[in-house]
Scaffold this motif. Structure first.
Motif, PDB file in Angstrom:
ATOM      1  N   ASN A  60       0.750  16.462  57.645  1.00  0.00           N
ATOM      2  CA  ASN A  60       1.093  17.701  58.345  1.00  0.00           C
ATOM      3  C   ASN A  60       0.913  18.921  57.444  1.00  0.00           C
ATOM      4  N   ALA A  61       0.994  18.694  56.142  1.00  0.00           N
ATOM      5  CA  ALA A  61       0.778  19.781  55.175  1.00  0.00           C
ATOM      6  C   ALA A  61      -0.681  19.893  54.752  1.00  0.00           C
ATOM      7  N   GLY A  62      -1.548  19.092  55.369  1.00  0.00           N
ATOM      8  CA  GLY A  62      -2.975  19.155  55.070  1.00  0.00           C
ATOM      9  C   GLY A  62      -3.414  18.326  53.876  1.00  0.00           C
ATOM     10  N   LYS A  63      -2.499  17.520  53.313  1.00  0.00           N
ATOM     11  CA  LYS A  63      -2.850  16.696  52.151  1.00  0.00           C
ATOM     12  C   LYS A  63      -3.358  15.335  52.641  1.00  0.00           C
ATOM     13  N   THR A  64      -4.612  15.341  53.096  1.00  0.00           N
ATOM     14  CA  THR A  64      -5.183  14.143  53.724  1.00  0.00           C
ATOM     15  C   THR A  64      -6.257  13.476  52.881  1.00  0.00           C
ATOM     16  N   ASP A  65      -6.521  14.011  51.697  1.00  0.00           N
ATOM     17  CA  ASP A  65      -7.588  13.463  50.858  1.00  0.00           C
ATOM     18  C   ASP A  65      -7.030  12.728  49.639  1.00  0.00           C
ATOM     19  N   VAL A  66      -5.771  12.301  49.715  1.00  0.00           N
ATOM     20  CA  VAL A  66      -5.140  11.573  48.618  1.00  0.00           C
ATOM     21  C   VAL A  66      -4.811  10.163  49.093  1.00  0.00           C
ATOM     22  N   TYR A  67      -4.381   9.323  48.165  1.00  0.00           N
ATOM     23  CA  TYR A  67      -3.944   7.978  48.540  1.00  0.00           C
ATOM     24  C   TYR A  67      -2.589   8.033  49.241  1.00  0.00           C
ATOM     25  N   ALA A  68      -2.354   7.074  50.110  1.00  0.00           N
ATOM     26  CA  ALA A  68      -1.021   6.958  50.707  1.00  0.00           C
ATOM     27  C   ALA A  68       0.032   6.723  49.628  1.00  0.00           C
ATOM     28  N   GLU A  69      -0.398   6.122  48.530  1.00  0.00           N
ATOM     29  CA  GLU A  69       0.520   5.868  47.425  1.00  0.00           C
ATOM     30  C   GLU A  69       1.021   7.153  46.775  1.00  0.00           C
ATOM     31  N   ASN A  70       0.285   8.241  46.912  1.00  0.00           N
ATOM     32  CA  ASN A  70       0.800   9.524  46.424  1.00  0.00           C
ATOM     33  C   ASN A  70       2.092   9.890  47.142  1.00  0.00           C
ATOM     34  N   ALA A  71       2.123   9.608  48.431  1.00  0.00           N
ATOM     35  CA  ALA A  71       3.337   9.851  49.205  1.00  0.00           C
ATOM     36  C   ALA A  71       4.441   8.888  48.785  1.00  0.00           C
ATOM     37  N   PHE A  72       4.081   7.635  48.554  1.00  0.00           N
ATOM     38  CA  PHE A  72       5.066   6.654  48.082  1.00  0.00           C
ATOM     39  C   PHE A  72       5.727   7.132  46.796  1.00  0.00           C
TER      40      PHE A  72
END
Length: 241
Positions: free
Chosen positions: A190-202
């Protein structure tokens, strides 16, 4: 396993395999006579009782769906297409599937993973949320590594080297842990951070979760990213049963 859903991430382009993925999805590359990476995954999942399977798709999505629906009639498949697969990472594919994933125990894996049956059995039988790790293997220079603090995994990434061990993107996630990660995945997208790994969110919410390492003790579990990986998969194929 009736309450557990498998999520197979197959929206990537597989460009590092060159010509082999110029006309087909990476998961449909053969690692033995008439056996693709996907065949090996689905056969093991179904044999272990995991029959509710979500597949994210990107390039060649129609061919992939046809292959699965034609060859595997004893499982329930849901497909989620990422139309901007070439501009986003798989974090966005997970985001697109969020309504199917909330409140569920999830078996999460990358679509290019090759693994022994016993590894999957151990993952599924764990009472905790777990990720495949292997302290017997050297740290890979470019692939995932897990940082363990005490008993739990607190960071996952390709650039994690301190206090880290070999890891692979094969997870079992209980709903109470997965929902925390999924909410952060949604916040990233939702913040536009779609080019990183899902693990960045983890990594931002790991302190709220209980993700444990499941050490496979030198058994086979690896991604087929390169031609060298593919040759290794072919050479070790007979060990996968």
């Amino acid at each position: 396993m009736n309450n557990l859903k498998a999520l197979l991430l197959n929206s990537g382009t597989g460009s590092r395999l060159g010509e082999l993925t110029s006309t087909t999805n990476k998961c449909l590359v053969k690692i033995a006579d008439n056996k693709t990476i996907l065949d090996e995954q689905l056969t093991r999942l179904i044999n272990c009782g995991v029959t509710d399977i979500i597949v994210t798709t990107g390039k060649f999505s129609e061919d992939l769906e046809k292959y699965i629906l034609t060859g595997y009639t004893d499982a329930n498949f849901t497909f989620v297409n990422n139309p901007i697969y070439d501009k986003t990472n798989y974090i966005y594919s997970i985001f697109l599937a969020k309504d199917l994933l909330k409140g569920q125990d999830i078996l999460l894996m990358h679509g290019d993973l090759v693994f022994e049956t016993s590894v999957l059995e151990d993952i599924l039988s764990s009472p905790h949320s777990v990720m495949v790790t292997d302290k017997a293997k050297p740290l890979p220079p470019k692939d995932f590594k897990a940082v363990i603090d005490g008993e739990k995994i607190i960071r996952v990434g390709v650039n994690e080297f301190k206090n880290a061990c070999y890891a692979q993107p094969l997870y079992k996630l209980l709903a109470k842990d997965w929902d925390i990660w999924l909410d952060e995945i949604c916040a990233f997208c939702n913040a536009g951070k779609t080019d990183v790994y899902a693990e960045n969110a983890f990594n931002d919410v790991s302190h709220k979760m209980n993700l444990y390492p499941l050490d496979i003790n030198n058994r086979l579990c690896f991604e087929v990213d390169t031609i060298e990986d593919l040759e290794y998969a072919k050479a070790t194929y007979l060990q996968l049963t």
